[in-house]
Design a protein around this motif. Structure first.
Motif, PDB file in Angstrom:
ATOM      1  N   GLU A   1      36.576  39.830  45.047  1.00 30.23           N
ATOM      2  CA  GLU A   1      37.732  40.596  45.529  1.00 30.23           C
ATOM      3  C   GLU A   1      37.926  40.425  47.022  1.00 30.23           C
TER       4      GLU A   1
ATOM      5  N   HIS B   1      38.829  44.128  36.565  1.00 24.49           N
ATOM      6  CA  HIS B   1      37.799  44.590  37.503  1.00 24.49           C
ATOM      7  C   HIS B   1      38.186  44.220  38.939  1.00 24.49           C
ATOM      8  N   GLU B   2      38.573  42.966  39.130  1.00 24.46           N
ATOM      9  CA  GLU B   2      38.884  42.513  40.490  1.00 24.46           C
ATOM     10  C   GLU B   2      40.149  43.189  41.016  1.00 24.46           C
TER      11      GLU B   2
ATOM     12  N   HIS C   1      39.384  46.530  42.288  1.00 26.87           N
ATOM     13  CA  HIS C   1      38.826  46.521  43.648  1.00 26.87           C
ATOM     14  C   HIS C   1      39.905  46.697  44.715  1.00 26.87           C
TER      15      HIS C   1
ATOM     16  N   GLU D   1      31.817  49.184  43.246  1.00 31.72           N
ATOM     17  CA  GLU D   1      31.564  48.430  42.011  1.00 31.72           C
ATOM     18  C   GLU D   1      31.675  49.312  40.770  1.00 31.72           C
TER      19      GLU D   1
ATOM     20  N   TYR E   1      26.392  47.581  37.671  1.00 39.29           N
ATOM     21  CA  TYR E   1      27.520  47.210  36.812  1.00 39.29           C
ATOM     22  C   TYR E   1      27.371  47.708  35.377  1.00 39.29           C
TER      23      TYR E   1
ATOM     24  N   PRO F   1      30.312  39.894  41.579  1.00 43.79           N
ATOM     25  CA  PRO F   1      30.726  40.846  42.597  1.00 43.79           C
ATOM     26  C   PRO F   1      31.855  41.709  42.057  1.00 43.79           C
TER      27      PRO F   1
HETATM   28 ZN    ZN Z   1      33.134  43.939  41.717  1.00 39.93          ZN
END
Ligand code: ZN
Length: 616
Positions: free
Chosen positions: A336, A386-387, A390, A409, A472, A616
């Motif tokens: 991200e 997910h990204e 972010h 996260e 995660y 990440p």
């Molecule tokens: Zn992440």
């Protein structure tokens, strides 16, 4: 309160030069119109007091090396006089050998400075006179760098799975996700220039206690860049890119980015894009020519994420969001940045084009290929969501990603769970959560690592498996539990209040749960928070690992049961000596038919569990 004597001392230490400043107005055009006045207020000061990085980047013809001329406008807002300013070139902290070198460093405006490099990733600039609080400095660096060459076979799902296994046996350092790399004509550049180091208690942080997770300072800045490339190369970046201008056989892309926490770009002559307007935000999916179907799916996932998260969490501030296929390695599913995310190209290559087959394909019979493809598509969607999540958890609401990595996260992972639920309903969301979130925790336990508290600094996690499994795999479940306890209205009201309170600021680690711990349920919110963030009930709360299930419901298939036993044996390292990475690699190779590329849905699940540990 400032005494006369103190003021006099300050006057003596101020260098006799005009205070350098810049015009922030053109940069603010990367924000939506209704955000241009309020974002500076939320960030706590006039736009032109943020650091500005002005970059001229020259990429060579084969995208393998580059030069950067960088000018930094910096105003001391630390509240104290500082005798030095420290910068980091973070890619050098994670690459096995330094990729970027300093050619020259100096101060402008007739200020004399000395520049030293205490390590490959740290630059310390010391002006002749200390810079008082409120004082400004303009610094210029010339940098030269090279892009790591990544063999395309490494960027496939299988290639990354095998690499993750190699990392388990200690063969590969963590943290290098292909931040500054080129593969098959696609250049990916992140953490490649000098950014102001993080300050803790007035001390510049010029080294890292751990290189797990995302390195970076989390601080806000502006970027203005000109990227010069061979003509025909498209440049996609953080901020807003103007259409390229042709300069002979080269072209130049100008970029403006305001109130961003990082800057990165992807450049390639092979990039294509699909755009969609989502409530006035231009969502753009960039992909390598030929990956049209995955590019369209990434666009769809990003657009739905934008719609769902804007409604649930609050407005997205920039005019555009770029989602870009990139040659990521090191097990990263995506990375991200502010107003841009990269997604690993292992999720873009269609299964049938990647030499799929092998033993497991045969085991699964005719149903194999289509279900494999659907697993890969789910992963692409989940990672994209997910990204995009972010953007709220880190880009908009800042947090200390080194001291409290669960903050951004955990919420990014929860955002992807929310995306699945709002798009596909509770049943599918629960299956995806099992396979894409909980599997990380189970994989960690299968490999013999103990449960651990979630809210710990990155440096407290001994290895990427534990970091991934806890941050995660386990942490995100807290938010699903809180939603159930509070009900939708109170839960999302608290999230929106949290975003409002910390928009373009930095959220303290317990701010969100504290805002939920109100009224008659306060004690239960606090108990849930302690249970999930501070204590170790993962096995009770998430159940025991079931490799059969993780392998895609092997069920009663005797051949898959054999496979399961073999994998268990290898993972358990027969006798507690840790996973037998070599045996696993061999097994994966034979299962996949040898060549890099396709994997089975079950193997995808397994690999995903492994890959998550570095994502990440
Ligand atoms: Zn992440």
């Amino acid at each position: 309160m400032r005494s006369t004597l103190f003021a006099a001392v300050l006057l003596v230490s101020v260098p006799a030069v005009a205070q350098p400043s810049y015009d922030a107005a053109p940069l603010l055009e990367s924000l939506r119109e209704n955000e241009r006045a309020r974002v500076p207020r939320q960030a706590g000061g006039p736009a032109h007091e943020l650091p500005l990085y002005a970059l001229t980047i020259d990429l060579d013809d084969d995208l393998s090396s580059f030069e950067v001329e960088e000018t930094v406008w910096w105003t001391n807002r630390s509240g104290r006089s500082l005798s030095s300013v420290a910068f980091r070139i973070y890619v050098n902290a994670v690459s096995p050998s330094p990729l970027v070198t300093l050619v020259e460093g100096s101060c402008l405006d007739n200020v004399s400075c000395t520049t030293t490099m205490p390590s490959a990733s740290a630059l310390v600039v010391e002006p002749a006179h200390a810079i008082p609080d409120g004082g400004a400095l303009r610094i210029r660096f010339r940098l030269r760098g090279r892009l790591q060459e990544i063999d395309p076979s490494r960027t496939t799902l299988l290639g990354q799975g095998i690499e993750s296994l190699g990392a388990l046996s200690g063969g590969h350092g963590s943290g290098d996700y292909g931040l500054l790399a080129q593969s098959d004509g696609v250049a990916s550049m992140a953490s490649f220039f000098a950014v102001l180091a993080r300050q803790r208690a007035g001390i510049w942080e010029i080294s890292d206690t751990s290189t797990l997770g995302d390195l970076g300072s989390d601080a806000l800045a502006h970027v203005s860049a000109r990227v010069r490339t061979p003509d025909g190369v498209r440049v996609v970046s953080v901020g807003v890119e103007e259409p390229p201008r042709v300069l002979g056989d080269r072209s130049e892309t100008r970029i403006r980015a305001a109130f961003v926490r990082d800057f990165a770009l992807v450049a390639s002559a092979r990039l294509e894009h699909l755009d969609r307007d989502v409530g006035g935000v231009n969502v753009r999916s960039w992909f390598v020519r030929g990956h049209d179907a995955a590019g369209a799916r990434a666009l769809d996932a990003a657009a739905h994420s934008m719609r769902i998260f804007s409604r649930r969490f609050g407005a997205y501030p920039w005019t555009e969001l770029d989602v870009v296929e990139a040659p990521l390695v090191g097990g990263a599913g995506g990375v991200e940045f502010s107003s841009m995310v990269t997604v690993a190209n292992m999720f873009y290559a269609p299964v049938e084009a990647s030499g799929q087959g092998g033993l497991l394909g045969q085991l699964l019979g005719g149903a194999g290929a289509s279900s494999m493809e659907s697993r890969r598509q789910s992963m692409l969607e989940f990672v994209t969501a997910h990204e995009v999540g972010h953007q709220w958890w880190h880009a908009i609401v800042g947090s200390d990603s080194r001291a409290h990595p669960f903050e951004d996260e955990g919420l990014a992972q929860y955002s992807a769970m929310l995306y699945m639920r709002e798009r596909y309903g509770a049943a599918r969301a629960s299956a995806e959560t099992e396979q894409q979130v909980t599997a990380g925790y189970h994989m960690m336990r299968l490999m013999g690592h103990a449960d651990a508290p979630v809210d710990q600094p990155v440096s407290a996690f001994a290895d990427p498996i534990t970091y991934g499994g806890i941050i995660y795999g386990k942490g995100p479940h807290l938010y699903a539990e809180l939603r159930q306890l509070l009900g939708d209205a109170a839960f999302f009201r608290a999230i929106r209040a949290y975003v409002s309170a910390h928009r373009f600021g930095e959220a303290p680690p317990r701010s969100l749960v504290r805002s939920m711990a109100r009224g008659p349920r306060a004690a239960r919110v606090r108990a849930l928070t302690a249970r999930w963030l501070e204590e170790t009930h993962g096995d009770e709360d998430l159940g025991q690992p079931d490799l059969g299930h993780m392998l895609g419901g092997a069920g009663g298939d005797p051949q898959l049961q054999v496979l399961q036993r073999e994998l268990m044996r290898a993972l358990g390292g027969a006798g507690g000596s840790g996973p037998d990475a070599e045996a696993l690699q061999e097994m994966l190779r034979s299962l996949s038919g040898g060549a890099g590329g396709g994997t089975s849905p079950g193997l995808d699940g397994l690999l995903r569990g492994l890959l998550q540990n570095g994502a990440p």
